[in-house]
Design an enzyme around this catalytic site. Sequence first.
Site, PDB file in Angstrom:
ATOM      1  N   LYS A 127       2.109 -12.921  15.512  1.00  0.00           N
ATOM      2  CA  LYS A 127       2.340 -13.429  16.862  1.00  0.00           C
ATOM      3  C   LYS A 127       3.038 -14.783  16.822  1.00  0.00           C
ATOM      4  CE  LYS A 127      -0.722 -12.345  19.790  1.00  0.00           C
ATOM      5  NZ  LYS A 127      -2.015 -12.208  20.495  1.00  0.00           N
ATOM      6  N   ARG A 169      -5.147 -17.633  21.509  1.00  0.00           N
ATOM      7  CA  ARG A 169      -5.078 -16.243  21.076  1.00  0.00           C
ATOM      8  C   ARG A 169      -5.039 -16.160  19.554  1.00  0.00           C
ATOM      9  NH1 ARG A 169      -2.850 -12.831  25.288  1.00  0.00           N
ATOM     10  NH2 ARG A 169      -2.188 -14.055  27.100  1.00  0.00           N
ATOM     11  N   GLY A 203      -6.231  -6.059  19.888  1.00  0.00           N
ATOM     12  CA  GLY A 203      -7.503  -6.118  20.598  1.00  0.00           C
ATOM     13  C   GLY A 203      -8.722  -6.351  19.735  1.00  0.00           C
ATOM     14  N   MET A 228      -9.494  -9.005  17.724  1.00  0.00           N
ATOM     15  CA  MET A 228     -10.000 -10.377  17.696  1.00  0.00           C
ATOM     16  C   MET A 228      -9.977 -10.958  19.107  1.00  0.00           C
ATOM     17  SD  MET A 228      -8.407 -11.709  14.084  1.00  0.00           S
ATOM     18  CE  MET A 228      -6.780 -11.060  14.403  1.00  0.00           C
ATOM     19  N   HIS A 272      -5.948  -0.339  25.958  1.00  0.00           N
ATOM     20  CA  HIS A 272      -6.474  -0.422  24.603  1.00  0.00           C
ATOM     21  C   HIS A 272      -6.551   0.954  23.952  1.00  0.00           C
ATOM     22  CE1 HIS A 272      -9.883  -0.350  21.712  1.00  0.00           C
ATOM     23  NE2 HIS A 272      -9.321  -1.464  21.290  1.00  0.00           N
ATOM     24  N   ARG A 279      -5.656  23.333 -12.160  1.00  0.00           N
ATOM     25  CA  ARG A 279      -7.011  23.196 -12.711  1.00  0.00           C
ATOM     26  C   ARG A 279      -7.596  24.584 -12.898  1.00  0.00           C
ATOM     27  NH1 ARG A 279      -7.119  18.967  -7.935  1.00  0.00           N
ATOM     28  NH2 ARG A 279      -6.029  20.786  -7.168  1.00  0.00           N
ATOM     29  N   SER A 320       0.236  13.118 -19.048  1.00  0.00           N
ATOM     30  CA  SER A 320      -0.063  13.065 -17.616  1.00  0.00           C
ATOM     31  C   SER A 320      -1.304  12.214 -17.446  1.00  0.00           C
ATOM     32  CB  SER A 320      -0.300  14.470 -17.049  1.00  0.00           C
ATOM     33  OG  SER A 320      -0.551  14.405 -15.669  1.00  0.00           O
ATOM     34  N   GLY A 347      -4.535  10.997 -15.943  1.00  0.00           N
ATOM     35  CA  GLY A 347      -5.640  11.409 -15.069  1.00  0.00           C
ATOM     36  C   GLY A 347      -6.362  10.156 -14.604  1.00  0.00           C
ATOM     37  N   CYS A 389      -1.305  12.760 -12.383  1.00  0.00           N
ATOM     38  CA  CYS A 389      -1.819  13.899 -11.615  1.00  0.00           C
ATOM     39  C   CYS A 389      -3.178  13.605 -10.984  1.00  0.00           C
ATOM     40  CB  CYS A 389      -1.900  15.149 -12.482  1.00  0.00           C
ATOM     41  SG  CYS A 389      -3.017  14.988 -13.889  1.00  0.00           S
ATOM     42  N   TYR A 448       7.274  11.327 -12.861  1.00  0.00           N
ATOM     43  CA  TYR A 448       6.854  12.066 -11.667  1.00  0.00           C
ATOM     44  C   TYR A 448       5.443  11.685 -11.256  1.00  0.00           C
ATOM     45  CZ  TYR A 448       4.073  15.136 -14.737  1.00  0.00           C
ATOM     46  OH  TYR A 448       3.155  15.627 -15.639  1.00  0.00           O
TER      47      TYR A 448
END
Length: 893
Positions: free
Chosen positions: A28, A98, A107, A109, A458, A569, A778, A780, A846, A866
């Site tokens: 703001k 404000r 809205g 605070m 709101h 899996r 890969s 995990g 993955c 990837y």
Amino acid sequence: MAPIRRIYGFARGSSDGNKSMKELLGGKGAYLCEMARCGLNVPPGFTITTEVCEEFYANGGMLPEALKTEVKAAVAVVEADMGLKFGDVNTPLLVSVRSGAAVSMPGMMDTVLNLGLNDAIVEGFAAKYGARFAMDCYRRLMQMFGDVVLEIPHEAFEAKLAALKGRKGVQYDVQLDADDLRELIAAYKQVYAEHKQELPQDPWQQLYLGINAVFKSWNIPRAIKYREINKITGLKGTAVNVQTMVYGNMGESSGTGVCFTRNPANGASELFGEFLINAQGEDVVAGIRTPMPIKLMADVMPPIYAELVANTTMLEKHMKDMQDVEFTVQEGRLFMLQCRSGKRTGTAALRIALELQAEGIIDRDEAVLMVEPRHLDQLLHPQFESDKGYAKDVITRGLAASPGAAVGRLVFSAAEAEEWKARGERVILCRHETSPEDVGGMHAAEGIVTCRGGMTSHAAVVARGWGKPCVCGCEHLHIDLKTKTLTFELHGAEVRLREGDWVSLNGTSGEVINGAQPLKAPEVTGGDLGKLMAWVDKARRLRVLANVDTPEDAAIARANGAQGIGLCRTEHMFFSTHERIAAMRRMIAEEELASSHKLEALEALKAFQREDFEGIFKAMDGLPVTIRLLDPPLHEFLPQEGPAMAALCRQLAGELGASVERVEARLNGLREVNPMMGLRGCRLGIVHPEITDMQATAILEAATRVAAAGGHVHPHIMVPLVATTDEMDHQLHVIHAAAKRVAAATGEKVPYKVGTMIEVPRAALQAGPLAERADFFSFGTNDLTQMTYGISRDDAQAKFLTTYTHNGILQSDPFDTLDVVGVGEMVRIAVERGRAAKPDLELGICGEHGGDPNSIAFFNKVGLDYVSCSPLRVPIARLAAAQAAIKAAAKAK
């Protein structure tokens, strides 16, 4: 050393609106400076920085003493600009206080308006501007200050206001005259007295207490909840904006409003919003009065409307984004109070990005950056099968505040919404109007209905930000909170719905519908979305694969743009039918009992697996398919202790010719104290190599069959939970032996790769030697996070992770967003050491982090090839990968 600068004035524009200024001044404050720099009519004021909020909490919730001196000096500058004096009876200056964080929290605070009035000043104010206006400002101050600063319940003031309107026979506040408002002020003073409080008569004390209250509101429950829901972390706190009051409640030539430069629900290029004549800004946002559409300003205030259109058009081009603007008209003069990037639905985000690019305001990369991953998530939500089939069940039509379809059980409070959601129920939250305190229930709900409020209330703003269907202003609905019922007229008869009854919302048409209406999956290809995704795919470096366990899911993944399967899996395949889980349990029992029927059970499982792999290879024709060998401990395929386990033991004993006691002892012996670190993954394949052999054979036989039929197959076999090179060597030997047998038996040799999952810290540290053996890694990251932190995901999330994130000990849940400092360092080490040993080593992820946009940015940075995620998150991962690449390129420049 120069003194700390805590205050920045925005009357002349001391910010450039960039990210660093937003972090310092909040959104703001930064944009107020930017509007002032653009020459717009911004009421003078100043911003107290977010660093002071941090200092405020470090100081035990007290303002730094030096701040008061700086505030007085800043107010003096505003007084000189306005020709008014704060605290003066004859020429009083009033201010608003404000909040404003770096990330928009609409809205959540607190705000206090009309600061600077007291019993004496209000009379001078009345003499200057008129009694009704002055008393209206004073009663507003008393209510907001009492509620926000002194924590007197809001309802105590509302009760007095409602009683007065009842006695006077009026519906709206604006119908009360000056004498009525004096009576209301006296009633409010009684409320103060009943709570042993009083409004400070010293305007400076009001101001300091107001600033204090706004800083405190950074950590009130609704603000904390909103940050948790939206995963807003790492901020110093809120800034505080002290701004000259301008008055929309000065009569028929005054008003206030909120507007968007484009429609935030559907993205249409039109000024969209609402305004109220003779009102202050909170009246519009709170939904207390249903406002008028912004376009009617062209009839009511033609010159002001033309100026507003010119201002908002300029702002959109300058900010390069759709803007959310608040304004006030004071006696025929337009003031711009705020602008920010407007919250929008996924549908709107897509259209706005494409149209801004077509208009030359932004380029393609900027358009890709403008659409957030959550916007795509919204576009993937279900829609109604038909908007005609339910016509007879439409309860009412309201304002179509936020599009989409929602079905759930009716509830009437935020607490009830959260409770029903915790029980696994879908809910629709129905309120007279929502307030910031409802934020938890609004997030829990599938959709929101309000009886009052407009398109910028709101409820509407928050719902659009979250992509939740919302219908506002349903004035024909009557809620009875005592009986928890909703009453309306349908086909000439009164109908009553109770808590828990099913209702549906069409947020696109503004319809509230009785009953649970059927839903269908959305279209995710072609049209505007297809156009954006083409830009996305051109921009990204990372490939996006999918975690898939069935041929059906493989088809969905490919339709969503997956470039292969990064994780299949195999254990999930065994749960799909009764016959499969029965065969798996028989195999386990035979393994444990060293039964002579072992090969028969393995052959049955191999047939099931081969069938599934064939379907997946066909669905992903030409794309790589990475299949993980059996990972979980064997006891997970068995029932829990109790009658089901006893029945299974009796059945298996009969089938295998063994005693019940022996079967029971062997199966119970599979249970482990810490199964996450027990007999699972490659360890299972080493103890029972025939399981690895069966799976490798099924994979390669399926690949051979599909290839023989003209298909293109690229099988990648992944060995889980490897920690040592000897483990990898053992499993490689079994897999390669199976491949030779299949090739000899079929006369076909299908190329395949063998890699490993990096999910143990030791594997990351030994990535060099492992890379010499593996064709790919890969990561995990689910297990890698558990083992690096030394915590169990299942236990930690229920026991202490919420406390950690709530108190800032952790900035985010490491199972949602990758911990780049610790777990990420393990990934980085493995990448560097693996590629040093084998430069062409293929690297992917993955774990569930593969679908998290923040984590994807890290994976792009460290050089993975990837990411792999669930089929439905593939478009989101594609977008996140593109945004990561665009940002990285911009940073490199």
